[in-house]
Scaffold this motif. Sequence first.
Motif, short mmCIF file in Angstrom:
data_model
loop_
_atom_site.label_atom_id
_atom_site.label_comp_id
_atom_site.label_asym_id
_atom_site.label_seq_id
_atom_site.Cartn_x
_atom_site.Cartn_y
_atom_site.Cartn_z
N LEU A 75 26.27 2.36 -9.20
CA LEU A 75 25.39 1.61 -8.30
C LEU A 75 24.75 2.57 -7.30
O LEU A 75 25.42 3.44 -6.74
N PRO A 76 23.45 2.42 -7.02
CA PRO A 76 22.80 3.25 -6.01
C PRO A 76 23.12 2.75 -4.60
O PRO A 76 23.34 1.55 -4.39
N GLY A 77 23.14 3.64 -3.67
CA GLY A 77 23.43 3.25 -2.28
C GLY A 77 23.09 4.35 -1.31
O GLY A 77 22.63 5.43 -1.70
N ARG A 78 23.35 4.08 -0.03
CA ARG A 78 23.11 5.06 1.03
C ARG A 78 24.31 5.10 1.96
O ARG A 78 25.02 4.10 2.14
N THR A 79 24.50 6.25 2.54
CA THR A 79 25.60 6.43 3.48
C THR A 79 25.19 5.96 4.86
O THR A 79 24.00 5.97 5.22
N SER A 80 26.17 5.55 5.63
CA SER A 80 25.95 5.17 7.03
C SER A 80 27.17 5.55 7.84
O SER A 80 28.28 5.68 7.29
N ALA A 81 26.97 5.75 9.13
CA ALA A 81 28.06 6.19 10.00
C ALA A 81 29.11 5.11 10.16
O ALA A 81 28.81 3.91 10.15
N TYR A 82 30.36 5.54 10.33
CA TYR A 82 31.46 4.60 10.52
C TYR A 82 31.34 3.92 11.88
O TYR A 82 31.58 2.73 12.01
N ASN A 229 33.49 10.58 9.95
CA ASN A 229 34.75 10.76 9.22
C ASN A 229 35.72 9.66 9.64
O ASN A 229 36.29 9.73 10.74
N PRO A 230 35.87 8.64 8.80
CA PRO A 230 35.27 8.42 7.48
C PRO A 230 33.82 7.98 7.58
O PRO A 230 33.27 7.86 8.67
N VAL A 231 33.22 7.71 6.41
CA VAL A 231 31.82 7.31 6.36
C VAL A 231 31.69 6.11 5.43
O VAL A 231 32.46 5.94 4.48
N TYR A 232 30.72 5.25 5.73
CA TYR A 232 30.45 4.08 4.90
C TYR A 232 29.42 4.43 3.82
O TYR A 232 28.50 5.22 4.05
N VAL A 233 29.56 3.80 2.65
CA VAL A 233 28.54 3.82 1.60
C VAL A 233 28.25 2.37 1.25
O VAL A 233 29.13 1.64 0.78
N ASP A 234 27.02 1.93 1.50
CA ASP A 234 26.61 0.55 1.23
C ASP A 234 25.80 0.52 -0.06
O ASP A 234 24.77 1.19 -0.18
N VAL A 235 26.28 -0.24 -1.05
CA VAL A 235 25.60 -0.37 -2.34
C VAL A 235 25.37 -1.86 -2.62
O VAL A 235 25.94 -2.73 -1.96
N THR A 236 24.51 -2.13 -3.59
CA THR A 236 24.20 -3.50 -3.97
C THR A 236 24.58 -3.72 -5.43
O THR A 236 24.42 -2.84 -6.27
N PRO A 309 24.77 10.52 7.43
CA PRO A 309 24.15 9.19 7.40
C PRO A 309 22.74 9.23 6.83
O PRO A 309 21.95 10.12 7.15
N GLY A 310 22.46 8.27 5.95
CA GLY A 310 21.14 8.17 5.34
C GLY A 310 20.99 8.85 4.00
O GLY A 310 19.93 8.75 3.38
N MET A 311 22.02 9.54 3.50
CA MET A 311 21.93 10.22 2.21
C MET A 311 21.92 9.20 1.08
O MET A 311 22.62 8.20 1.11
N PHE A 312 21.11 9.48 0.04
CA PHE A 312 21.10 8.65 -1.17
C PHE A 312 22.20 9.15 -2.10
O PHE A 312 22.26 10.33 -2.42
N VAL A 313 23.05 8.24 -2.55
CA VAL A 313 24.16 8.59 -3.44
C VAL A 313 24.27 7.53 -4.53
O VAL A 313 23.63 6.48 -4.48
N ARG A 314 25.12 7.82 -5.51
CA ARG A 314 25.44 6.86 -6.56
C ARG A 314 26.94 6.67 -6.59
O ARG A 314 27.69 7.63 -6.73
N ALA A 315 27.36 5.44 -6.44
CA ALA A 315 28.78 5.11 -6.42
C ALA A 315 29.20 4.63 -7.80
O ALA A 315 28.55 3.76 -8.39
N VAL A 316 30.26 5.24 -8.33
CA VAL A 316 30.82 4.84 -9.63
C VAL A 316 32.04 3.97 -9.34
O VAL A 316 33.09 4.47 -8.93
N LEU A 317 31.87 2.68 -9.54
CA LEU A 317 32.89 1.70 -9.19
C LEU A 317 33.75 1.39 -10.40
O LEU A 317 33.23 1.00 -11.45
N GLU A 318 35.07 1.58 -10.27
CA GLU A 318 36.00 1.24 -11.33
C GLU A 318 36.34 -0.25 -11.21
O GLU A 318 37.07 -0.66 -10.32
N GLU A 319 35.77 -1.04 -12.13
CA GLU A 319 35.94 -2.48 -12.06
C GLU A 319 37.28 -2.94 -12.62
O GLU A 319 37.83 -3.94 -12.19
N GLY A 320 37.79 -2.24 -13.59
CA GLY A 320 39.05 -2.63 -14.22
C GLY A 320 39.24 -1.90 -15.52
O GLY A 320 38.60 -0.88 -15.79
#
Length: 417
Positions: A75-82, A229-236, A309-320
């Motif tokens: 999933l694509p997302g962006r980082t944000s400050a804790y 530290n830590p940092v949030y990653v918000d994805v959709t 904060p504000g970096m574009f990243v891709r989160a690999v979510l382990e669903e199961g």
Amino acid sequence: MRFGISRGVKHMKITKESQMGRKGTGLMMAMAILLGAWALAGCGNTTAKAPSQAGPPEVAVVELKPERVAITTELPGRTSAYLIAEVRPQVGGIIQKRLFTEGTDVKAGAVLYRIDPATYQAAYDSARASLARAEANISSIRVRAERYRELVEIKAVSRQEYDDAAAALKQAEADIEAGKAAVETARINLAYTQVTAPITGRIGKSSVTVGALVTAGQGMPLAVIQQINPVYVDVTQSSATLLRLQQSMANGTLRRDSANRAKVKLILEDGTPYPLEGTLKFQDVTVDPTTGSVILRIVFPNPRGTLLPGMFVRAVLEEGVNEQAILVPQQGISRDPKGNPLAMVADAEGKVQQRMLTLDRVIGSKWLVSSGLAPGDRVIVEGLQKVKPGVSVKVVPFEAGKSGEGKTDAPPAAKSD
């Protein structure tokens, strides 16, 4: 003269006969060449027809077996400050000094700016003096009230005089309380001349310089502090995918760990994997009506400050985990003219059958098949161009190393939402 004419006639006859002989020889040679070409053509036809007499075509197959596969979604997302704190002045005045370096880490309570304290120091001193005067006056007023209370009992003074003395005592006590409040207010304002950091984190650039005039509660912050530290990653994630996953979890196809928490890996903008794993903190309860997606918030440790904060990243979510996954090499999947996926299967009698499939996603170099195939099916992955449904084939095992696994007749799959 007759002799000369007759001789000429004989010469002409001989010349014609020689020409006719040459023509006959040429015709014979042409016929021989044609006969040779026909013979070669016959041999060529015999050679071309030879493979049809060699038996059924040979195909390579993969026998399907259920596998244990971890289901992931990118999933694509962006980082944000804790934590984020905007530093603003609580009192007005002139900035005398800036006490931090831009872009460095600061601790909560550290002094960032110093505002000219002269007027606030004077107000504090004045409030203390007023309090001291009120405390000095109350002693005589208290003694008078006590004396009048005794005298009014023996009717040495009137009741009115005692009431006036008691009221004066209460007023003096109230003046003391007001003086204490004024002193505290002046002390707070004086302390606010030193602008401190509300949280621990990394401070950005300063919006003011020494000598600038600031006001209490101004709209523009002096600086911004962010805890990373830590940092949030918000994805959709799409609501349709979310419903599918919930159904898979309910029927037992997918399962999570004992804590029922999903592990998340991160891929940075340049394609390199982030070394630390994150955890899913919460999933929003509202679906965005414009995009049909749900926001997921993930927490990642960031001890070295790699994630900003504000970096574009891709989160690999382990669903199961799918314990009975059916995986087929991509080159074994083709599509009909309408784009529907299908596969050719060799049955127990060696005949080709066509199966219509439902595909889930690509895992590595294979397709995850939702329906259409079962364990034990032999899927043809090589020689598809030589077969069609109902044709008998010679089956040989598929050797990935020799066939160049990774090539596919199917278009590349889209990433799962």
